[in-house]
Design an enzyme around this catalytic site. Structure first.
Site, PDB file in Angstrom:
ATOM      1  N   GLY A  79       0.661  -1.221   0.013  1.00 42.06           N
ATOM      2  CA  GLY A  79      -0.031  -0.097   0.171  1.00 42.06           C
ATOM      3  C   GLY A  79       0.829   1.427  -0.157  1.00 42.06           C
ATOM      4  O   GLY A  79       1.694   1.452   0.553  1.00 42.06           O
ATOM      5  N   GLN A 155       4.027  -8.818  -5.247  1.00 44.26           N
ATOM      6  CA  GLN A 155       2.596  -8.694  -5.646  1.00 44.26           C
ATOM      7  C   GLN A 155       2.135  -8.850  -7.295  1.00 44.26           C
ATOM      8  O   GLN A 155       2.806  -8.108  -7.941  1.00 44.26           O
ATOM      9  CB  GLN A 155       1.788  -7.682  -5.060  1.00 44.26           C
ATOM     10  CG  GLN A 155       0.142  -7.680  -4.952  1.00 44.26           C
ATOM     11  CD  GLN A 155      -0.426  -6.531  -4.570  1.00 44.26           C
ATOM     12  OE1 GLN A 155      -0.179  -5.516  -4.833  1.00 44.26           O
ATOM     13  NE2 GLN A 155      -1.356  -6.601  -3.220  1.00 44.26           N
ATOM     14  N   GLY A 183      -5.729  -7.189  -4.622  1.00 43.67           N
ATOM     15  CA  GLY A 183      -6.157  -7.431  -3.238  1.00 43.67           C
ATOM     16  C   GLY A 183      -5.126  -8.296  -2.504  1.00 43.67           C
ATOM     17  O   GLY A 183      -4.413  -9.029  -3.203  1.00 43.67           O
ATOM     18  N   LYS A 361      -4.622   4.111   9.888  1.00 41.27           N
ATOM     19  CA  LYS A 361      -5.478   4.291   8.615  1.00 41.27           C
ATOM     20  C   LYS A 361      -5.702   5.944   8.624  1.00 41.27           C
ATOM     21  O   LYS A 361      -6.067   6.243   7.262  1.00 41.27           O
ATOM     22  CB  LYS A 361      -7.078   3.390   8.544  1.00 41.27           C
ATOM     23  CG  LYS A 361      -6.781   2.056   8.755  1.00 41.27           C
ATOM     24  CD  LYS A 361      -6.119   1.297   7.487  1.00 41.27           C
ATOM     25  CE  LYS A 361      -6.159   0.073   7.690  1.00 41.27           C
ATOM     26  NZ  LYS A 361      -5.150  -0.665   6.567  1.00 41.27           N
TER      27      LYS A 361
END
Length: 481
Positions: A79, A155, A183, A361
């Protein structure tokens, strides 16, 4: 099949593995067939009782050094933290005392290795957006780790789907925008397709602990590791008890047809079952995204299912250029790694304290972590100084992005004696500010108001007034009681 051929050709051209292609095909087939994924209340039964970490003392029953030598810690690190205004790997954001997420994770691994004289393995799952920055940082700060074999699991990426035609989406102005992350359910085809799964197994690794790099509560707990190793289960999920604040989120449940544990998200709930879904006294547990996977059993299950785990599809509606709402509507096809719990007959779950679910977050989360409400232990873990963290709500207009927050915070205030802090409008925190109790600070002006401590007190507030949790507002450059 005719439509999928274009996707397969595109993915092969990008040198994606057959496992990645097969996983995307499984998602695409679900999209084309119109699978709803709905799980009605009548088809499930609530999970009422689970083993608790607080009752476990399993580490005393095993050879910890031996079990650690069979363990790998994998951190999801794909991320960018775009919701907080970041354009680099989120794990490279400074968290506390000059340490980034990645520093603390690396130091935890080194501490465990030294304490138990056991070479627990370390893996980062990077994306095409985070790989270069992360590896450069490791070379600079933790060169001993970056030189190890298989420290990076890369990924995969997935083609975006044109929502109207179901053909591969195109964006000639920037072809990179034709692709999206698949994801974190991609961990399974990535492990298989890269060959890392076989290499880890061959080197004696049996147990994989997976968690998010921005969740500093997700440490390698030895009692949990010992429980997982001795339970012989294929898959164990860490869950926490739902509160009223979690009622809109997903929960763990059991499917009646085969008795398997499954994850049920809000998008999987028929309208008539929404009330039952939000009943936290019935559906008591949510997924922390801290998972334990037996690699031998994962390989066996993948082999039995022709190389792919049949994970439920997550269909995200976006535009091909996420910054341009007028660009072509697309579907981004994703899966969640926790959904794999339904792929194993003997999967389980363990109830853990809320402290093991502490993802950063928002800038409010970061604001608290940087304060004295938390401290760094000799093990390089971050722990609360008191029994509970204060609730902090910062004005999104002025504190939503990291650079904007840092421009307004010369130094984090003391929050060790705070229960709640609400900031409305632009308020600049100078060094030495102390917040006690339940405090709201408001500034109706457009220019930042300075909050500073003078002569041992808060501006015009005495320490007694502060301790009494007086609500105050900020206007101009002074505090008004």
């Amino acid at each position: 099949m005719e439509k999928f051929a274009a996707y397969e050709q595109r993915m092969k051209k990008e040198n994606l593995s057959q496992a990645a292609v097969d996983a995307f095909k499984g998602n695409f087939d679900q999209l084309v067939s119109g699978v709803t994924g709905l799980v009605p209340e009548k088809d499930i039964e609530a999970v009422l009782e689970l083993p608790k970490l607080s009752d476990m003392k399993d580490s005393k029953m095993v050879d910890v050094k031996a079990v650690l030598s069979q363990t790998a810690v994998l951190k999801l690190n794909g991320g960018l933290g775009t919701s907080m205004g970041l354009e680099k790997a989120k794990s490279l954001l400074e968290v506390k005392d000059g340490n980034t997420f990645l520093d603390l994770i690396a130091q935890q691994i080194k501490y465990t290795r030294k304490k138990f004289d056991s070479q627990v393995r370390f893996v980062l799952m990077n994306s095409f957006s985070t790989s270069a920055d992360t590896k450069a940082y490791l070379h600079k700060r933790h060169s001993d780790l970056i030189s190890e074999p298989d420290v990076e699991l890369f990924q995969n990426k997935s083609p975006k789907v044109d929502a109207k035609t179901l053909e591969p989406a195109t964006h000639p102005e920037d072809p990179d925008m034709e692709w999206c992350p698949p994801g974190h359910g991609d961990i399974y085809p990535s492990l298989l397709g890269s060959g890392m799964l076989d290499r880890l197994i061959k080197s004696g690794i049996k147990y994989l602990f997976v968690s998010n790099s921005d969740n500093l509560g997700a440490t390698l707990d030895l009692d949990l590791l010992a429980y997982f190793a001795t339970s012989k289960k294929a898959f164990v999920m860490e869950v926490a008890e739902r509160t009223a604040a979690d009622k809109k989120g997903g929960h763990l449940t059991k499917r009646k047809s085969d008795g398997r544990l499954i994850l049920r998200e809000s998008a999987m709930v028929p309208d008539e079952d929404k009330d039952a879904f939000e009943d936290i006294s019935k559906h008591k547990f949510f997924n922390t995204n801290n998972l334990w996977v037996n690699l031998d059993r994962l390989k066996e299950t993948l082999t039995q299912s022709n190389g792919t785990l049949p994970l439920p599809l997550i269909k995200n509606k976006k535009t091909v250029n996420p910054r341009d709402s007028s660009s072509t509507p697309v579907f981004q096809l994703e899966t969640a790694m926790g959904s794999a719990i339904e792929c194993f007959d003997d999967a389980g779950a363990v109830v853990v304290p809320r402290e093991r679910f502490a993802p950063v977050k928002t800038c409010g989360d970061l604001f608290i972590l940087r304060s004295d409400a938390y401290k760094i232990t000799p093990e390089s873990t971050i722990v609360l100084v008191k029994s509970s963290a204060p609730l902090v709500k910062l004005d999104d207009k002025h504190y939503k992005l990291v650079d904007k927050m840092e421009a307004l915070v010369d130094a984090p205030p003391s929050l060790v004696d705070a229960t709640k802090l609400t900031v409305k409008g632009p308020v600049k925190f100078s060094k030495g500010v102390v917040i006690r109790g339940d405090v709201t600070i408001s500034n109706d002006g457009s220019s930042p108001a300075l909050l500073k401590r003078t002569q041992g007190s808060w501006g015009h507030l005495t320490p007694t007034e502060a301790a009494a949790c007086i609500m105050f507002s900020v206007s101009a450059n002074q505090i008004v009681a």
